[in-house]
Design an enzyme around this catalytic site. Structure first.
Site, mmCIF file in Angstrom:
data_model
loop_
_atom_site.group_PDB
_atom_site.id
_atom_site.type_symbol
_atom_site.label_atom_id
_atom_site.label_comp_id
_atom_site.label_asym_id
_atom_site.label_seq_id
_atom_site.Cartn_x
_atom_site.Cartn_y
_atom_site.Cartn_z
ATOM 1 N N GLY A 155 50.408 15.586 3.941
ATOM 2 C CA GLY A 155 49.279 14.349 4.056
ATOM 3 C C GLY A 155 49.865 13.100 4.836
ATOM 4 O O GLY A 155 49.162 12.330 5.129
ATOM 5 N N GLU A 156 51.346 13.097 5.040
ATOM 6 C CA GLU A 156 51.911 12.123 5.690
ATOM 7 C C GLU A 156 51.504 12.086 7.168
ATOM 8 O O GLU A 156 51.183 12.969 7.713
ATOM 9 C CB GLU A 156 53.461 12.059 5.750
ATOM 10 C CG GLU A 156 54.092 12.141 4.310
ATOM 11 C CD GLU A 156 55.499 12.050 4.278
ATOM 12 O OE1 GLU A 156 56.148 12.037 5.428
ATOM 13 O OE2 GLU A 156 56.128 11.893 3.381
ATOM 14 N N GLN A 174 35.370 -7.767 -1.158
ATOM 15 C CA GLN A 174 36.327 -8.049 -2.421
ATOM 16 C C GLN A 174 36.932 -9.616 -1.781
ATOM 17 O O GLN A 174 38.213 -9.459 -1.833
ATOM 18 C CB GLN A 174 37.267 -7.077 -2.489
ATOM 19 C CG GLN A 174 36.796 -5.958 -3.032
ATOM 20 C CD GLN A 174 37.815 -4.942 -3.630
ATOM 21 O OE1 GLN A 174 38.856 -4.982 -3.979
ATOM 22 N NE2 GLN A 174 37.526 -3.607 -3.507
ATOM 23 N N HIS A 207 31.501 -9.491 6.311
ATOM 24 C CA HIS A 207 30.880 -9.728 5.107
ATOM 25 C C HIS A 207 31.061 -10.867 4.207
ATOM 26 O O HIS A 207 29.926 -11.640 3.858
ATOM 27 C CB HIS A 207 30.995 -8.586 4.158
ATOM 28 C CG HIS A 207 29.935 -8.333 2.898
ATOM 29 N ND1 HIS A 207 28.682 -8.030 3.150
ATOM 30 C CD2 HIS A 207 29.977 -8.756 1.575
ATOM 31 C CE1 HIS A 207 27.896 -8.161 2.028
ATOM 32 N NE2 HIS A 207 28.920 -8.677 1.287
ATOM 33 N N LYS A 242 17.392 -10.308 -5.004
ATOM 34 C CA LYS A 242 17.826 -9.065 -5.800
ATOM 35 C C LYS A 242 18.874 -9.345 -6.763
ATOM 36 O O LYS A 242 19.392 -10.306 -7.033
ATOM 37 C CB LYS A 242 18.522 -8.082 -4.840
ATOM 38 C CG LYS A 242 19.773 -8.511 -4.335
ATOM 39 C CD LYS A 242 20.437 -7.440 -3.507
ATOM 40 C CE LYS A 242 21.797 -7.636 -3.226
ATOM 41 N NZ LYS A 242 22.577 -6.702 -2.378
ATOM 42 N N ARG A 300 22.035 -7.025 -8.453
ATOM 43 C CA ARG A 300 22.595 -5.693 -8.555
ATOM 44 C C ARG A 300 22.727 -5.105 -9.656
ATOM 45 O O ARG A 300 23.466 -5.765 -10.457
ATOM 46 C CB ARG A 300 24.104 -6.076 -7.558
ATOM 47 C CG ARG A 300 25.003 -4.656 -7.559
ATOM 48 C CD ARG A 300 25.809 -4.950 -6.392
ATOM 49 N NE ARG A 300 25.203 -4.909 -4.979
ATOM 50 C CZ ARG A 300 24.829 -3.898 -4.349
ATOM 51 N NH1 ARG A 300 24.872 -2.728 -4.915
ATOM 52 N NH2 ARG A 300 24.190 -4.132 -3.108
ATOM 53 N N ASP A 354 20.836 -7.541 8.147
ATOM 54 C CA ASP A 354 21.992 -7.665 7.312
ATOM 55 C C ASP A 354 23.223 -7.398 7.985
ATOM 56 O O ASP A 354 23.150 -6.852 9.027
ATOM 57 C CB ASP A 354 21.889 -6.475 5.980
ATOM 58 C CG ASP A 354 22.578 -6.939 4.881
ATOM 59 O OD1 ASP A 354 23.178 -8.088 4.786
ATOM 60 O OD2 ASP A 354 22.300 -6.568 3.823
ATOM 61 N N THR A 376 20.307 -1.736 -1.235
ATOM 62 C CA THR A 376 19.640 -3.097 -0.891
ATOM 63 C C THR A 376 18.447 -2.928 0.215
ATOM 64 O O THR A 376 17.244 -3.502 -0.021
ATOM 65 C CB THR A 376 20.554 -3.933 -0.255
ATOM 66 O OG1 THR A 376 21.706 -4.477 -1.185
ATOM 67 C CG2 THR A 376 20.058 -5.348 0.162
#
Length: 310
Positions: A36-37, A95, A128, A189, A191, A215, A223
């Site tokens: 996986g490297e 985030q 975002h 809305k 969530r 959006d 959404t």
């Protein structure tokens, strides 16, 4: 000397940017070992070059971020004069704040990782959460709104209305509405989970009008699906156009769209999107915007008319 390198996240967009600039992508080797490297080798002389690394941090986010960091380290060790990351879609931008104690600030962590890789400047498109600009020392926040607005003009007649599917996109919808000379409606809305939302109310008149839902990004489509159902219940013409800069279309998005009266989906190529979205898709390329921004940065010119409003 200008040098463009691309990770594997969106090679077609990177090639289109290079074509716009009249250059070719720098050759490189990118392979994965059985464990996986990732192994990367830059097969071009980047010493003294103004180097741009093109890599959206879309799915798989961790792999694409690691590729970006490895390319940056390879360029720095090979003597590149300056490193700019071109990140058309910036993962973890949702985030941007901590809701509960014990949670990380994901956007800040990603920004720190990018800086630690030796990247001095970032180009991103329609973040975002614009607040994450504060996580970077140098970030140019570009916008695809003018490009998408032009693509929407053919569908913006007197019987259309721009709709924000939630309060977070209200200002964005107002920008589109002003450019298209259309009224605005906003869906409020709640969530329920990462994939499910519930509509509380709709503000604005949509009866007898064709909705254009706006959006910045579409992930699972929850959404948009909730907004479409609310609009139909409110008496709109069931011919919906959806426009967004970033079309992730993960999880149940395609199945959801296939059951809704969505006539068209207009998106950009910020991420490499599979052609089957459940509805007809029209893709607007970010290559002209990003090539223009790179050209201006290389010439130390202003990006003022390309950036998102504050």
């Amino acid at each position: 000397m200008l040098c463009l390198l691309s990770g594997d996240a969106n090679v077609p967009l990177a090639a289109a940017i290079a074509d716009r600039l009249g250059i070719t992508l720098a050759p490189r080797l990118l392979e994965r070992f059985p464990d996986g490297e990732v192994h990367i080798e830059i097969q071009a002389d980047v010493r003294g070059a103004d180097t741009y690394l093109i890599q959206p941090t879309s799915l798989p986010v961790g792999e694409n971020l690691l590729e970006l960091a490895l390319f940056a380290d390879a360029c720095r060790r090979a003597g590149a004069a300056r490193l700019t990351a071109v990140i058309p879609y910036f993962g973890y931008a949702r985030q941007d704040r901590r809701v509960h104690d014990g949670e990380p600030l994901g956007a800040a962590v990603l920004a720190a990782l990018i800086a630690a890789a030796g990247i001095e400047r970032v180009l991103a498109v329609d973040l975002h959460a614009a607040a994450i600009e504060a996580c970077f020392t140098a970030l140019a926040h570009l916008t695809a709104v003018p490009l998408l607005t032009e693509a929407l003009r053919a569908h913006a007649d007197a019987h259309a209305v721009v709709v924000s599917p939630d309060l977070g996109a209200a200002k964005l919808a107002e920008r589109y509405a002003a450019a298209l000379c259309l009224p605005v409606a906003v869906v409020h809305k709640t969530r329920l989970s990462g994939t499910e939302v519930a509509v509380r109310r709709l503000v604005g008149d949509v009866r007898g009008l064709r909705p254009i839902i706006i959006d910045d990004m579409i992930s699972t489509g929850g959404t948009v699906a909730a907004a479409v159902k609310a609009l139909v219940d409110a008496g709109c013409i069931p011919e919906v156009t959806v426009a967004a800069t970033h079309a992730l279309l993960v999880g149940p998005a395609r199945d959801r769209f296939a059951t809704l009266p969505i006539k068209r989906l207009i998106v950009t190529d910020s991420v490499a999107t599979a052609p089957d979205a459940g509805v007809p898709v029209s893709t607007v390329s970010l290559a002209p915007l990003l090539a223009d921004a790179i050209r201006r940065l290389a010439a130390e010119q202003s990006l003022r008319d390309l950036v998102a409003p504050g």
